[in-house]
Scaffold this motif. Structure first.
Motif, PDB file in Angstrom:
ATOM      1  N   GLU A 364       0.861  -1.297   0.102  1.00 54.72           N
ATOM      2  CA  GLU A 364       0.019  -0.125  -0.163  1.00 54.72           C
ATOM      3  C   GLU A 364       0.901   1.207  -0.046  1.00 54.72           C
ATOM      4  OE1 GLU A 364      -3.125   0.796  -0.351  1.00 54.72           O
ATOM      5  OE2 GLU A 364      -3.759  -1.440  -0.526  1.00 54.72           O
ATOM      6  N   ARG A 365       1.979   1.213   0.667  1.00 55.42           N
ATOM      7  CA  ARG A 365       3.050   2.309   0.539  1.00 55.42           C
ATOM      8  C   ARG A 365       3.570   2.580  -0.616  1.00 55.42           C
ATOM      9  NH1 ARG A 365       3.451   4.277   5.882  1.00 55.42           N
ATOM     10  NH2 ARG A 365       2.820   2.815   7.399  1.00 55.42           N
ATOM     11  N   CYS A 366       3.443   1.818  -1.580  1.00 54.11           N
ATOM     12  CA  CYS A 366       4.347   2.189  -2.788  1.00 54.11           C
ATOM     13  C   CYS A 366       3.442   2.172  -4.033  1.00 54.11           C
ATOM     14  CB  CYS A 366       5.133   0.658  -2.928  1.00 54.11           C
ATOM     15  SG  CYS A 366       6.421   0.815  -4.491  1.00 54.11           S
ATOM     16  N   LYS A 367       2.515   1.240  -4.488  1.00 55.51           N
ATOM     17  CA  LYS A 367       2.059   1.242  -5.734  1.00 55.51           C
ATOM     18  C   LYS A 367       2.558   1.515  -6.802  1.00 55.51           C
ATOM     19  CE  LYS A 367      -1.994   0.643  -3.587  1.00 55.51           C
ATOM     20  NZ  LYS A 367      -2.986  -0.961  -4.028  1.00 55.51           N
ATOM     21  N   CYS A 368       3.916   1.061  -7.050  1.00 51.54           N
ATOM     22  CA  CYS A 368       4.683   1.269  -8.076  1.00 51.54           C
ATOM     23  C   CYS A 368       4.043   0.563  -9.280  1.00 51.54           C
ATOM     24  CB  CYS A 368       6.044   1.092  -7.860  1.00 51.54           C
ATOM     25  SG  CYS A 368       7.102   1.275  -9.014  1.00 51.54           S
ATOM     26  N   PRO A 369       4.002   1.068 -10.673  1.00 49.17           N
ATOM     27  CA  PRO A 369       3.711   0.009 -11.823  1.00 49.17           C
ATOM     28  C   PRO A 369       4.631  -1.008 -11.877  1.00 49.17           C
ATOM     29  CG  PRO A 369       4.684   2.399 -12.635  1.00 49.17           C
ATOM     30  CD  PRO A 369       4.800   2.255 -11.044  1.00 49.17           C
ATOM     31  N   VAL A 370       4.276  -2.011 -12.465  1.00 50.60           N
ATOM     32  CA  VAL A 370       5.153  -3.311 -12.898  1.00 50.60           C
ATOM     33  C   VAL A 370       5.037  -3.391 -14.181  1.00 50.60           C
ATOM     34  CG1 VAL A 370       5.049  -5.761 -12.355  1.00 50.60           C
ATOM     35  CG2 VAL A 370       4.910  -4.317 -10.367  1.00 50.60           C
ATOM     36  N   PHE A 371       5.919  -3.457 -14.803  1.00 47.01           N
ATOM     37  CA  PHE A 371       5.901  -3.954 -16.421  1.00 47.01           C
ATOM     38  C   PHE A 371       6.389  -5.138 -17.019  1.00 47.01           C
ATOM     39  CE2 PHE A 371       5.647   0.900 -16.106  1.00 47.01           C
ATOM     40  CZ  PHE A 371       4.720   1.037 -17.240  1.00 47.01           C
ATOM     41  N   THR A 372       7.663  -5.413 -16.909  1.00 50.53           N
ATOM     42  CA  THR A 372       8.420  -6.601 -17.453  1.00 50.53           C
ATOM     43  C   THR A 372       8.839  -7.461 -15.951  1.00 50.53           C
ATOM     44  OG1 THR A 372      10.661  -5.440 -17.505  1.00 50.53           O
ATOM     45  CG2 THR A 372       8.888  -5.582 -19.532  1.00 50.53           C
ATOM     46  N   TYR A 373       9.207  -6.832 -14.847  1.00 51.61           N
ATOM     47  CA  TYR A 373       9.674  -7.626 -13.752  1.00 51.61           C
ATOM     48  C   TYR A 373       8.952  -7.285 -12.584  1.00 51.61           C
ATOM     49  CZ  TYR A 373      12.356  -7.884  -9.444  1.00 51.61           C
ATOM     50  OH  TYR A 373      12.732  -8.000  -8.154  1.00 51.61           O
ATOM     51  N   CYS A 374       8.675  -8.237 -11.822  1.00 46.57           N
ATOM     52  CA  CYS A 374       7.952  -8.393 -10.339  1.00 46.57           C
ATOM     53  C   CYS A 374       8.539  -9.300  -9.239  1.00 46.57           C
ATOM     54  CB  CYS A 374       6.600  -8.334 -10.471  1.00 46.57           C
ATOM     55  SG  CYS A 374       5.910  -9.991 -10.912  1.00 46.57           S
ATOM     56  N   SER A 375       8.375  -8.960  -8.165  1.00 42.88           N
ATOM     57  CA  SER A 375       8.486 -10.085  -7.168  1.00 42.88           C
ATOM     58  C   SER A 375       7.013 -10.302  -6.934  1.00 42.88           C
ATOM     59  CB  SER A 375       9.212  -9.262  -5.950  1.00 42.88           C
ATOM     60  OG  SER A 375       9.158 -10.247  -4.670  1.00 42.88           O
ATOM     61  N   ILE A 376       6.853 -11.591  -6.724  1.00 44.40           N
ATOM     62  CA  ILE A 376       5.570 -12.116  -6.214  1.00 44.40           C
ATOM     63  C   ILE A 376       5.611 -12.996  -5.003  1.00 44.40           C
ATOM     64  CG2 ILE A 376       5.047 -12.352  -8.772  1.00 44.40           C
ATOM     65  CD1 ILE A 376       5.249 -15.529  -8.697  1.00 44.40           C
ATOM     66  N   LYS A 377       4.179 -13.286  -4.261  1.00 42.19           N
ATOM     67  CA  LYS A 377       4.231 -13.843  -3.332  1.00 42.19           C
ATOM     68  C   LYS A 377       2.896 -14.681  -3.798  1.00 42.19           C
ATOM     69  CE  LYS A 377       5.400 -13.078   0.587  1.00 42.19           C
ATOM     70  NZ  LYS A 377       6.514 -13.361   1.383  1.00 42.19           N
ATOM     71  N   VAL A 378       2.869 -16.278  -3.593  1.00 46.90           N
ATOM     72  CA  VAL A 378       1.692 -17.150  -4.013  1.00 46.90           C
ATOM     73  C   VAL A 378       1.137 -17.539  -2.524  1.00 46.90           C
ATOM     74  CG1 VAL A 378       1.036 -18.939  -5.071  1.00 46.90           C
ATOM     75  CG2 VAL A 378       2.695 -17.854  -6.029  1.00 46.90           C
ATOM     76  N   ILE A 379      -0.198 -17.210  -2.272  1.00 41.33           N
ATOM     77  CA  ILE A 379      -0.627 -17.836  -1.138  1.00 41.33           C
ATOM     78  C   ILE A 379      -2.022 -18.753  -1.741  1.00 41.33           C
ATOM     79  CG2 ILE A 379      -0.090 -15.862   0.272  1.00 41.33           C
ATOM     80  CD1 ILE A 379      -2.816 -14.743   0.171  1.00 41.33           C
ATOM     81  N   THR A 380      -2.551 -19.391  -0.685  1.00 45.85           N
ATOM     82  CA  THR A 380      -3.760 -20.253  -0.900  1.00 45.85           C
ATOM     83  C   THR A 380      -4.901 -19.777  -0.317  1.00 45.85           C
ATOM     84  OG1 THR A 380      -3.476 -21.782   0.673  1.00 45.85           O
ATOM     85  CG2 THR A 380      -2.396 -22.286  -1.537  1.00 45.85           C
ATOM     86  N   VAL A 381      -6.189 -19.833  -0.956  1.00 52.55           N
ATOM     87  CA  VAL A 381      -7.286 -19.290  -0.513  1.00 52.55           C
ATOM     88  C   VAL A 381      -8.341 -20.344  -0.604  1.00 52.55           C
ATOM     89  CG1 VAL A 381      -9.009 -17.438  -0.534  1.00 52.55           C
ATOM     90  CG2 VAL A 381      -6.588 -16.875  -0.956  1.00 52.55           C
ATOM     91  N   ARG A 382      -9.324 -20.529   0.358  1.00 50.99           N
ATOM     92  CA  ARG A 382     -10.381 -21.176   0.128  1.00 50.99           C
ATOM     93  C   ARG A 382     -11.404 -20.603  -0.475  1.00 50.99           C
ATOM     94  NH1 ARG A 382     -12.798 -24.046   4.702  1.00 50.99           N
ATOM     95  NH2 ARG A 382     -12.298 -22.045   6.060  1.00 50.99           N
ATOM     96  N   VAL A 383     -12.041 -21.224  -1.552  1.00 49.17           N
ATOM     97  CA  VAL A 383     -13.038 -20.303  -2.399  1.00 49.17           C
ATOM     98  C   VAL A 383     -14.418 -21.395  -2.463  1.00 49.17           C
ATOM     99  CG1 VAL A 383     -13.547 -19.562  -4.719  1.00 49.17           C
ATOM    100  CG2 VAL A 383     -11.421 -19.127  -3.753  1.00 49.17           C
ATOM    101  N   THR A 384     -15.395 -20.821  -2.493  1.00 46.15           N
ATOM    102  CA  THR A 384     -16.623 -21.617  -2.788  1.00 46.15           C
ATOM    103  C   THR A 384     -17.675 -20.568  -3.266  1.00 46.15           C
ATOM    104  OG1 THR A 384     -18.396 -22.697  -1.539  1.00 46.15           O
ATOM    105  CG2 THR A 384     -17.644 -20.890  -0.413  1.00 46.15           C
ATOM    106  N   GLN A 385     -18.720 -21.422  -4.130  1.00 44.31           N
ATOM    107  CA  GLN A 385     -19.477 -20.479  -4.816  1.00 44.31           C
ATOM    108  C   GLN A 385     -20.544 -20.100  -3.916  1.00 44.31           C
ATOM    109  OE1 GLN A 385     -20.583 -23.782  -8.166  1.00 44.31           O
ATOM    110  NE2 GLN A 385     -20.747 -21.761  -9.219  1.00 44.31           N
ATOM    111  N   ARG A 386     -20.860 -20.621  -2.934  1.00 43.81           N
ATOM    112  CA  ARG A 386     -21.654 -20.377  -2.030  1.00 43.81           C
ATOM    113  C   ARG A 386     -21.498 -20.931  -0.528  1.00 43.81           C
ATOM    114  NH1 ARG A 386     -27.449 -22.032  -4.331  1.00 43.81           N
ATOM    115  NH2 ARG A 386     -26.605 -20.852  -5.660  1.00 43.81           N
TER     116      ARG A 386
END
Length: 436
Positions: A364-386
């Motif tokens: 939130e303190r950055c919001k810098c644009p990302v074009f060709t390079y980025c650092s990522i974090k992959v997390i898992t989320v439980r998803v349901t339709q209902r």
């Protein structure tokens, strides 16, 4: 050799067979009678095979024409003379193409050419200044002409059940668009410019070959339907926040099915594909937007942002600063920037800047644009339709401009005490090991 009389009989039979495909003189007379006394023509289910030019020449005063479920295979060029035509319905014929003169219908507001055999749309459609609705479902269209993106009044675009593989970035020019329907095609990626459309309320892109959705927030917060895209196996975290319904984060309620079928997480580890890898079609890897050609993650050690990426961000920020500081002179500065870019930078850089960033830093303190390079974090989320229904474990990707922002984001979330931050902190602590 046949006698002369027999030859005459055969010639008459052949002549009758040849003319049986054409409209009869009586039909022409009947059509002309209707044309001369009406402004709305209801010619559905007439089994018409042609529209005689003689009839169309009398139609300059016609406002609406209904030609559904006939046997038309083509339209004459003279259709362009219908200068007052506002509604044109050609659904359910055998049309294989449209004449270029269709672009001369300056009053046309609704064009329905659904359920035909059209393979290509004429670029002249982009010249229709009043068109509000274009329905071209159930055809064989393979290409979306970028000229269509000049339609500043178009509010509904229906291209479902065709053979489209690609939508152009120029679609961001459809500033009046409210509904986009492209179900049952072969599209692998939605253009990023679609997120900036100010009036968009609904996107339906079910039953395609989408591997991912834009990692940007939509300006207009539309409803997005993306069911039955079996190659899609993750969501951008920022988009999931926008698309979820209800207040629950465990599980997240998301109205979709037929996606996230292939588990890409093995022993809490995930493989990520970039444009430089050769496994882009592997269903067991996360396929990030092709513009990204370098990925990093803190678990792999800190990576320095490439100079090329830093330059792109710097120019983009300067462009935005100029636009914000000189809103009243936006056109002037925009033109100056574009011309300067074309003269001063290589075409590939200019293209990247014109299309815009893949995402913005999720810190939130950055919001810098990302074009060709980025650092990522992959997390898992439980998803349901209902709530109470079957749940899926869906990987979600957080994008950061650098590894430093990636780490700082987690540190700040850790000290927050609201319910969302407590939940997110648990997910970040159990984030997947990223393999590039």
């Amino acid at each position: 050799m046949l006698p002369v009389s027999s030859e005459l009989v055969v010639m008459k039979i052949v002549h009758l067979e040849d003319t049986s495909q054409d409209i009869t003189e009586q039909q022409v007379t009947e059509l002309l009678a209707e044309v001369r006394h009406q402004t709305i023509l209801h010619w559905n289910y007439r089994r018409l095979k042609v529209l005689p030019q003689r009839v169309l020449e009398e139609c300059s005063h016609i406002h609406q024409i209904y030609l559904k479920r006939n046997l038309l295979t083509s339209l004459p060029d003279s259709i362009g003379c219908l200068s007052q035509l506002t509604y044109c319905y050609l659904h359910g014929n055998n049309l294989q193409s449209l004449p270029d003169s269709i672009g001369e219908l300056v009053s046309l507001q609704v064009l329905d050419i659904g359920n035909n055999k059209i393979k290509n749309l004429p670029t002249s459609i982009g010249k229709l200044p009043s068109l509000r609705s274009l329905v071209a479902v159930y055809n064989q269209i393979t290409c979306f002409p970028k000229e269509l993106c000049n339609l500043k009044t178009l509010s509904v675009l229906m291209l479902s059940s065709n053979s489209l593989f690609h939508l152009p970035e120029a679609i961001g020019g459809l500033t009046a668009l409210q509904g986009l329907y492209v179900d049952h095609n072969h599209i692998r990626e939605l253009p990023r410019s679609i997120v900036s459309l100010p009036l968009l309320t609904r996107i339906s892109c079910c039953c395609n070959s989408l591997t991912h959705l834009p990692a940007l927030n939509f300006t207009s917060k539309p409803t997005v339907f993306f069911d039955d895209n079996p190659l899609m196996n993750y969501l951008p975290f920022s988009l999931m926040q926008e698309l979820r319904t209800g207040e629950s984060w465990d599980p997240v309620v998301l109205q979709t099915c037929g996606c996230f079928q292939e588990s890409v997480i093995v022993n809490n580890s995930v493989f990520v594909c970039t444009s430089k890898t050769t496994r882009n079609d592997d269903p067991k890897c996360l396929t990030l937007p092709p513009q990204l050609n370098k990925i990093s993650a803190p678990n792999k050690g800190f990576t320095v942002s490439p100079l090329f990426e830093l330059c792109l961000r710097s120019v983009w920020k300067e462009k935005r600063r100029i636009f914000s500081a000189n809103a009243s002179r936006k056109t002037h500065f925009g033109t100056k920037f574009d011309n300067l870019s074309l003269r001063s930078v290589p075409p590939n850089i200019h293209c990247l800047l014109q299309v815009g960033p893949v995402s913005y830093c999720n810190y939130e303190r950055c919001k810098c644009p990302v074009f060709t390079y980025c650092s990522i974090k992959v997390i898992t989320v439980r998803v349901t339709q209902r709530p109470g229904r079957l749940e899926n474990i869906v990987p979600t990707v957080l994008y950061f401009c650098c590894d430093t922002c990636n780490v700082r984001h987690q540190e700040e979330v850790r000290i927050m005490r609201d319910n969302f931050s407590l939940w997110l902190n648990r997910q970040l602590e159990n984030a997947c090991m990223v393999q590039v």
